[in-house]
Motif scaffolding. Structure first.
Motif, PDB file in Angstrom:
ATOM      1  N   GLU A   1       0.819  -1.216   0.000  1.00  9.55           N
ATOM      2  CA  GLU A   1       0.000   0.000   0.000  1.00  9.55           C
ATOM      3  C   GLU A   1       0.852   1.266   0.000  1.00  9.55           C
ATOM      4  N   ARG A   2       2.067   1.179   0.533  1.00  3.74           N
ATOM      5  CA  ARG A   2       2.913   2.366   0.630  1.00  3.74           C
ATOM      6  C   ARG A   2       3.976   2.445  -0.471  1.00  3.74           C
ATOM      7  N   LEU A   3       3.949   1.526  -1.420  1.00  2.00           N
ATOM      8  CA  LEU A   3       4.915   1.611  -2.517  1.00  2.00           C
ATOM      9  C   LEU A   3       4.790   2.911  -3.321  1.00  2.00           C
ATOM     10  N   PRO A   4       3.562   3.455  -3.543  1.00  2.00           N
ATOM     11  CA  PRO A   4       3.496   4.753  -4.241  1.00  2.00           C
ATOM     12  C   PRO A   4       4.273   5.854  -3.516  1.00  2.00           C
ATOM     13  N   TYR A   5       4.280   5.803  -2.185  1.00  2.00           N
ATOM     14  CA  TYR A   5       5.041   6.779  -1.401  1.00  2.00           C
ATOM     15  C   TYR A   5       6.526   6.657  -1.705  1.00  2.00           C
ATOM     16  N   LEU A   6       7.031   5.419  -1.767  1.00  2.00           N
ATOM     17  CA  LEU A   6       8.457   5.211  -2.033  1.00  2.00           C
ATOM     18  C   LEU A   6       8.813   5.586  -3.469  1.00  2.00           C
ATOM     19  N   GLU A   7       7.903   5.297  -4.384  1.00  2.00           N
ATOM     20  CA  GLU A   7       8.132   5.694  -5.771  1.00  2.00           C
ATOM     21  C   GLU A   7       8.239   7.216  -5.880  1.00  2.00           C
ATOM     22  N   LYS A   8       7.360   7.920  -5.173  1.00  2.00           N
ATOM     23  CA  LYS A   8       7.382   9.382  -5.204  1.00  2.00           C
ATOM     24  C   LYS A   8       8.604   9.942  -4.481  1.00  2.00           C
ATOM     25  N   LEU A   9       9.055   9.232  -3.468  1.00  2.00           N
ATOM     26  CA  LEU A   9      10.256   9.661  -2.745  1.00  2.00           C
ATOM     27  C   LEU A   9      11.460   9.694  -3.674  1.00  2.00           C
ATOM     28  N   GLY A  10      11.545   8.712  -4.566  1.00  2.00           N
ATOM     29  CA  GLY A  10      12.615   8.714  -5.558  1.00  2.00           C
ATOM     30  C   GLY A  10      13.706   7.697  -5.325  1.00  2.00           C
ATOM     31  N   VAL A  11      13.403   6.636  -4.541  1.00  2.00           N
ATOM     32  CA  VAL A  11      14.410   5.594  -4.332  1.00  2.00           C
ATOM     33  C   VAL A  11      14.377   4.604  -5.492  1.00  2.00           C
ATOM     34  N   ASP A  12      15.410   3.765  -5.567  1.00  2.00           N
ATOM     35  CA  ASP A  12      15.536   2.809  -6.671  1.00  2.00           C
ATOM     36  C   ASP A  12      15.193   1.382  -6.277  1.00  2.00           C
ATOM     37  N   ALA A  13      15.285   1.086  -4.997  1.00  2.00           N
ATOM     38  CA  ALA A  13      15.097  -0.294  -4.542  1.00  2.00           C
ATOM     39  C   ALA A  13      14.649  -0.291  -3.097  1.00  2.00           C
ATOM     40  N   VAL A  14      14.074  -1.415  -2.669  1.00  2.00           N
ATOM     41  CA  VAL A  14      13.736  -1.603  -1.265  1.00  2.00           C
ATOM     42  C   VAL A  14      14.424  -2.872  -0.770  1.00  2.00           C
ATOM     43  N   TRP A  15      14.844  -2.830   0.472  1.00  2.00           N
ATOM     44  CA  TRP A  15      15.384  -4.001   1.157  1.00  2.00           C
ATOM     45  C   TRP A  15      14.453  -4.306   2.315  1.00  2.00           C
ATOM     46  N   LEU A  16      13.940  -5.529   2.357  1.00  2.00           N
ATOM     47  CA  LEU A  16      13.044  -5.948   3.417  1.00  2.00           C
ATOM     48  C   LEU A  16      13.792  -6.790   4.438  1.00  2.00           C
ATOM     49  N   SER A  17      13.775  -6.370   5.695  1.00  2.00           N
ATOM     50  CA  SER A  17      14.268  -7.203   6.778  1.00  2.00           C
ATOM     51  C   SER A  17      13.377  -8.446   6.874  1.00  2.00           C
ATOM     52  N   PRO A  18      13.790  -9.483   7.635  1.00  2.00           N
ATOM     53  CA  PRO A  18      13.106 -10.783   7.550  1.00  2.00           C
ATOM     54  C   PRO A  18      11.599 -10.745   7.796  1.00  2.00           C
ATOM     55  N   PHE A  19      10.897 -11.467   6.938  1.00  2.00           N
ATOM     56  CA  PHE A  19       9.447 -11.645   7.052  1.00  2.00           C
ATOM     57  C   PHE A  19       9.112 -13.133   7.055  1.00  2.00           C
ATOM     58  N   TYR A  20      10.113 -13.981   7.264  1.00  2.00           N
ATOM     59  CA  TYR A  20       9.946 -15.426   7.190  1.00  2.00           C
ATOM     60  C   TYR A  20       9.275 -15.963   8.455  1.00  2.00           C
ATOM     61  N   LYS A  21       8.803 -17.191   8.361  1.00  2.00           N
ATOM     62  CA  LYS A  21       8.189 -17.841   9.516  1.00  2.00           C
ATOM     63  C   LYS A  21       9.183 -17.871  10.663  1.00  2.00           C
ATOM     64  N   SER A  22       8.747 -17.393  11.835  1.00  2.00           N
ATOM     65  CA  SER A  22       9.667 -17.201  12.949  1.00  2.00           C
ATOM     66  C   SER A  22       8.889 -17.028  14.246  1.00  2.00           C
ATOM     67  N   PRO A  23       9.430 -17.509  15.362  1.00  2.00           N
ATOM     68  CA  PRO A  23       8.818 -17.207  16.660  1.00  2.00           C
ATOM     69  C   PRO A  23       9.090 -15.780  17.125  1.00  2.00           C
ATOM     70  N   GLN A  24       9.857 -15.013  16.349  1.00  2.00           N
ATOM     71  CA  GLN A  24      10.126 -13.598  16.611  1.00  2.00           C
ATOM     72  C   GLN A  24      10.878 -13.367  17.923  1.00  2.00           C
ATOM     73  N   ALA A  25      11.756 -14.281  18.271  1.00  2.00           N
ATOM     74  CA  ALA A  25      12.585 -14.076  19.460  1.00  2.00           C
ATOM     75  C   ALA A  25      13.595 -12.959  19.242  1.00  2.00           C
ATOM     76  N   ASP A  26      13.957 -12.716  17.982  1.00  2.00           N
ATOM     77  CA  ASP A  26      14.886 -11.631  17.643  1.00  2.00           C
ATOM     78  C   ASP A  26      14.367 -10.893  16.416  1.00  2.00           C
ATOM     79  N   GLY A  27      13.133 -10.468  16.473  1.00  2.00           N
ATOM     80  CA  GLY A  27      12.576  -9.653  15.407  1.00  2.00           C
ATOM     81  C   GLY A  27      12.612 -10.299  14.037  1.00  2.00           C
ATOM     82  N   GLY A  28      12.497 -11.628  13.975  1.00  2.00           N
ATOM     83  CA  GLY A  28      12.485 -12.322  12.690  1.00  2.00           C
ATOM     84  C   GLY A  28      13.839 -12.802  12.221  1.00  2.00           C
ATOM     85  N   TYR A  29      14.913 -12.413  12.910  1.00  2.00           N
ATOM     86  CA  TYR A  29      16.244 -12.918  12.555  1.00  2.00           C
ATOM     87  C   TYR A  29      16.500 -14.305  13.160  1.00  2.00           C
TER      88      TYR A  29
END
Length: 596
Positions: free
Chosen positions: A46-74
């Motif tokens: 939903e917020r990709l239009p915001y990033l496109e307007k900001l003018g960046v070239d790429a996004v890096w996503l921190s972990p979103f994998y299945k996890s018990p989240q003991a360390d924020g997904g790492y």
């Protein structure tokens, strides 16, 4: 300092990452699309239009994998599944497709040093006997003084300490409940280290790479890239375990303000103990892994990349990770750690460009990320070169206005340097660290493992403010009353995106203007030449990139603008119609200058 122009890259035809501006998304805290108070992939889309307007070239996503989240997904339990907190694989595919349709590349995190203790492999290892193939995927060892074959020694196999505090070894129980072997975890107890001497581990991680490459990702940020391989025999080591080993020796002690010393005086430097090299970081074997992964990425063409999170010094050691047959980029933490100090920043720039150029790789420039106190806060402390491991209410509180002014100026410096730049979500809003987060709200395992001695990283991971007048500052969907997973400070309200959008002089509009300026003049593919008229020991950082002269005033008096130049962009609140009349650069300000 050299006055020679230093090339940004030795590549004949720079690939997209050579000058890309990459925006880091910490998914838990970027945007909540389903209204449960936790950021997710739908919120990212939903917020990709915001990033496109900001003018960046790429996004890096921190972990979103299945996890018990003991360390924020790492702490990854399944590298091929999206955690339900963040959505599904279908949500990821939709996000990826939308990003690509907007011309945005997508980099995902890869965590190869350790898994979660809930990973199927580790669960199988717990059920298996000592010496089994299941246990060989991890680093299990008998304790000291054990009877051969029993693993019943009552002392840990060696004296290593966890990066998060406390011992780096935990003990498991045998089938009858009796104490058994020990396993290594350089981070939290719930993050057992993989055994990279096992060929099965190599094959599994190559398979994970291919899984995400097949889905269309453009690259990987490799977590703890200087880890994985341990010295044979796992010898004792008396050093202090840290992701930033040795770098604390760069810090000026409180009160030794940058630029305050005369030419006859050397600034004092904190002296750190000298230890032998760590037996678990920056081992030679990691480079064989990356050469192998390089070949995997090459199977998908020439436009896939890896960037190393490697806290390695000096710069020449870091450059080894980006040799032509290894990774494509490595984070430049020397620049991040330099702080608000012209001499230190100039030295970091010089060393970084020279080291990267020696192997034909582009430099990267970064000021903040999900593991560091946000730079508007660091730069507002009495010593703006310090690198605190979190801030709490009883710590020194920053001068927020001063810190933001310096942060805006440092951003103009980083975006004008040749190479690639990485932005951390919310820095385009000028967000500070949440430096008064209550202890009961904290979730970082570092805080708990050190019993509060290290405050941890929660303060830089607070959910973003999108709309000042909505609950949670609009972090969740419009009609949601859910509280964000970490509380937001009141200071976030005036900094919300909807308060800065279109507002002349706002930090958001400054970032848009700086990114457009950088892109239009191709500064990322340019070169650097230091200016002869200004010296860092006088508190002024000045360099040319093509036809642009960058002047950053980190001293104590205004710096004159050279004759024949006009201000094209200023980090300070100078109205556009008045830029041409500016004759001096104020303290804690940076400008882009062009010839009249």
């Amino acid at each position: 300092m050299s006055n020679q122009a230093v090339p940004a890259s030795g590549q004949a035809r720079p690939e997209w990452w050579a000058d890309a501006v990459v925006y880091q998304i910490y998914p838990r805290s970027f945007a909540d699309g389903n209204g449960d108070g936790m950021g997710d992939l739908r919120g990212v889309t939903e917020r990709l239009p915001y990033l496109e307007k900001l003018g960046v070239d790429a996004v890096w996503l921190s972990p979103f994998y299945k996890s018990p989240q003991a360390d924020g997904g790492y702490d990854v339990a399944d590298y091929r599944q999206v955690d339900p907190l963040f959505g599904s694989l279908d949500d990821f595919d939709a996000m990826l497709q939308d990003a690509h349709s907007r011309g945005l590349k997508v980099i995902v995190d890869l965590v190869p040093n350790h898994t979660s203790d809930e990973h199927a492999w580790f669960q199988a290892a717990l059920r298996a006997a000592p010496g089994s193939p299941e246990r060989d995927r991890y680093i299990f060892r008998p304790g000291k003084d054990s009877v051969p074959g029993s693993g019943d020694g009552n002392r840990a196999p060696n004296n290593w300490k966890s990066i998060f505090g406390g011992p780096a070894w935990s003990r498991v129980a045998g089938p009858d409940g009796s104490p058994g072997e020990w396993y290594l975890h350089l981070f939290d107890t719930r993050q057992p280290d993989l055994n990279w001497e096992n060929p099965e581990v190599h094959e599994e991680m190559r398979s994970v790479l291919r899984f995400w490459l097949d889905r269309g990702v453009d690259g990987f940020r490799v977590d703890v890239a200087h880890g994985m391989v341990k010295e044979k025999g796992l010898p004792d080591w008396d050093g202090a375990a840290s992701m930033v080993e040795g770098t604390h020796s760069l810090a000026l002690p409180p009160g030794d303000a940058p630029g305050a010393h005369t030419d006859a005086e050397e600034p004092h430097r904190a002296v750190s103990p000298v230890y032998p090299p760590s037996p678990f970081f920056d081992q030679e074997g990691v480079h064989d892994i990356y050469r192998n992964w390089h070949r995997v990425l090459a199977e998908y063409g020439s436009d896939r990349m890896m960037v190393a999170e490697a806290w390695v010094e000096p710069a020449e050691r870091l450059a080894r990770y980006v040799r032509p047959d290894e990774m494509q980029q490595a984070f430049n933490f020397d620049f991040l750690l330099a702080g608000w100090d012209a001499e230190r920043m100039a030295a970091a720039i010089d060393a970084s460009l020279a080291a990267a150029s020696s192997v034909g790789a582009p430099c990267t420039w970064v000021l903040s990320n999900h593991d560091t106190v946000r730079h508007p806060t660091r730069f507002g402390l009495s010593d703006p070169t310090t690198f605190p491991k979190g801030l709490a209410a009883d710590d020194e509180q920053p001068d927020s206005a001063l810190g933001l002014a310096r942060a805006r100026a440092a951003t103009l410096v980083s975006l004008a340097l040749p190479g690639s730049a990485y932005l951390y979500q919310g820095e385009e809003l000028g967000l500070p660290e949440h430096a008064t987060l209550p202890a009961e709200a904290r979730q970082d395992p570092t805080f708990f493992r050190t019993k509060g001695a290290e405050i941890g990283r929660d303060g830089c991971r607070v959910p973003l403010p999108w709309a000042a007048d909505l609950p949670g500052y609009g972090f969740s969907s419009r009609h949601s009353q859910a509280q964000p997973w970490l509380p937001q400070p009141e200071s976030f309200g005036p900094l919300a995106a909807d308060q800065q959008e279109g507002e002349e002089g706002s930090t958001l509009e400054l970032y848009k203007a700086a990114l457009a300026f950088r892109s239009g003049r191709r500064l990322g593919l340019g070169s650097l030449e230091w200016d002869d008229l200004h010296a860092p020991d006088a508190g002024v950082l000045a360099f040319r990139n093509g036809d642009v002269l960058v002047l950053a005033n980190m001293g104590f008096a205004s710096a004159p603008i050279p004759a024949g130049y006009r201000v094209a962009l200023a980090s300070g609140p100078v109205p556009a119609e008045e830029l041409a009349a500016v004759q001096e650069v104020p303290v804690d300000c940076a400008v882009y200058l062009e010839r009249v």
